[in-house]
Motif scaffolding. Sequence first.
Motif, mmCIF file in Angstrom:
data_model
loop_
_atom_site.group_PDB
_atom_site.id
_atom_site.type_symbol
_atom_site.label_atom_id
_atom_site.label_comp_id
_atom_site.label_asym_id
_atom_site.label_seq_id
_atom_site.Cartn_x
_atom_site.Cartn_y
_atom_site.Cartn_z
ATOM 1 N N LEU A 7 11.444 21.207 -6.412
ATOM 2 C CA LEU A 7 10.043 21.540 -6.178
ATOM 3 C C LEU A 7 9.177 20.286 -6.230
ATOM 4 O O LEU A 7 8.244 20.128 -5.424
ATOM 5 C CB LEU A 7 9.579 22.565 -7.226
ATOM 6 C CG LEU A 7 8.117 22.996 -7.138
ATOM 7 C CD1 LEU A 7 7.833 23.650 -5.781
ATOM 8 C CD2 LEU A 7 7.766 23.941 -8.278
ATOM 9 N N ILE A 8 9.474 19.401 -7.134
ATOM 10 C CA ILE A 8 8.692 18.156 -7.258
ATOM 11 C C ILE A 8 8.824 17.320 -5.996
ATOM 12 O O ILE A 8 7.853 16.769 -5.481
ATOM 13 C CB ILE A 8 9.146 17.360 -8.502
ATOM 14 C CG1 ILE A 8 8.802 18.141 -9.775
ATOM 15 C CG2 ILE A 8 8.498 15.981 -8.508
ATOM 16 C CD1 ILE A 8 9.272 17.484 -11.047
ATOM 17 N N LEU A 14 4.841 16.841 0.571
ATOM 18 C CA LEU A 14 3.644 17.457 1.117
ATOM 19 C C LEU A 14 2.405 16.602 0.843
ATOM 20 O O LEU A 14 1.503 16.482 1.699
ATOM 21 C CB LEU A 14 3.457 18.857 0.531
ATOM 22 C CG LEU A 14 4.435 19.934 1.024
ATOM 23 C CD1 LEU A 14 4.212 21.237 0.259
ATOM 24 C CD2 LEU A 14 4.240 20.163 2.523
ATOM 25 N N ALA A 15 2.347 16.029 -0.349
ATOM 26 C CA ALA A 15 1.206 15.167 -0.697
ATOM 27 C C ALA A 15 1.159 13.946 0.217
ATOM 28 O O ALA A 15 0.090 13.549 0.700
ATOM 29 C CB ALA A 15 1.299 14.743 -2.159
ATOM 30 N N ILE A 16 2.323 13.346 0.471
ATOM 31 C CA ILE A 16 2.384 12.174 1.345
ATOM 32 C C ILE A 16 1.946 12.538 2.767
ATOM 33 O O ILE A 16 1.153 11.835 3.394
ATOM 34 C CB ILE A 16 3.801 11.570 1.337
ATOM 35 C CG1 ILE A 16 4.111 10.969 -0.042
ATOM 36 C CG2 ILE A 16 3.943 10.500 2.421
ATOM 37 C CD1 ILE A 16 5.547 10.505 -0.204
ATOM 38 N N VAL A 17 2.471 13.657 3.261
ATOM 39 C CA VAL A 17 2.091 14.118 4.602
ATOM 40 C C VAL A 17 0.586 14.404 4.659
ATOM 41 O O VAL A 17 -0.096 14.068 5.642
ATOM 42 C CB VAL A 17 2.900 15.373 4.993
ATOM 43 C CG1 VAL A 17 2.345 15.998 6.258
ATOM 44 C CG2 VAL A 17 4.357 15.021 5.178
#
Length: 201
Positions: A7-8, A14-17
Amino acid sequence: MNKGFTLIEVLVALAIVGIIGVMSFAGLITTVKNNDITISRIDLMSKIVMTDEILKRDLLHALDRIPRDERGESYGHSFYGLNPRFEGDLLAFSVHTGNNLTSKNGTIRFVRYTYEDESLKRIESNFVDKTEDTKEREQVLLKGVKNISIRFNQGNQWVEDWPLTEWTSNNGLPQVAEISYEVEGLGNVVRRYMLSFGDSL
């Protein structure tokens, strides 16, 4: 044994994208804004060039010809130039527009350049000698114009208004007209125009 994403790891990806997407969108917005500014600046420059060409053409073909008003009375002078305090006519004179025999309009006409609502306008009468039926055509040349002024040269002497002496007979044409104005988003523009010479008509 196959191992999936934790999950991490998914959240980090997702944060990078998301960060990349935000940066790309911000860059796109900046590019669009810069493009709009460039297009606006090009449009403004093209209007200044067009205004310059129209003024150059009119002043080069200005005639020392006294027009008549709607009552049939002659003007005192063939050429008028005035610095309006706020708004009003800047230039008014007779002009030769060419020998178009198929046109229903006169080849010698009367033009006025007026300053109104921070706009420079050109108003052309179909005939130099007006009647009640004489039509006028108005064209907005420039918008966002501020601090417009004009001066004239005659015999190495610069004057603010023309004619030199309102109460005398026709003063004819000045040798040079200089127009200065400030355009919003560009700055000061100064142009000088030579006038033609000829006998009074």
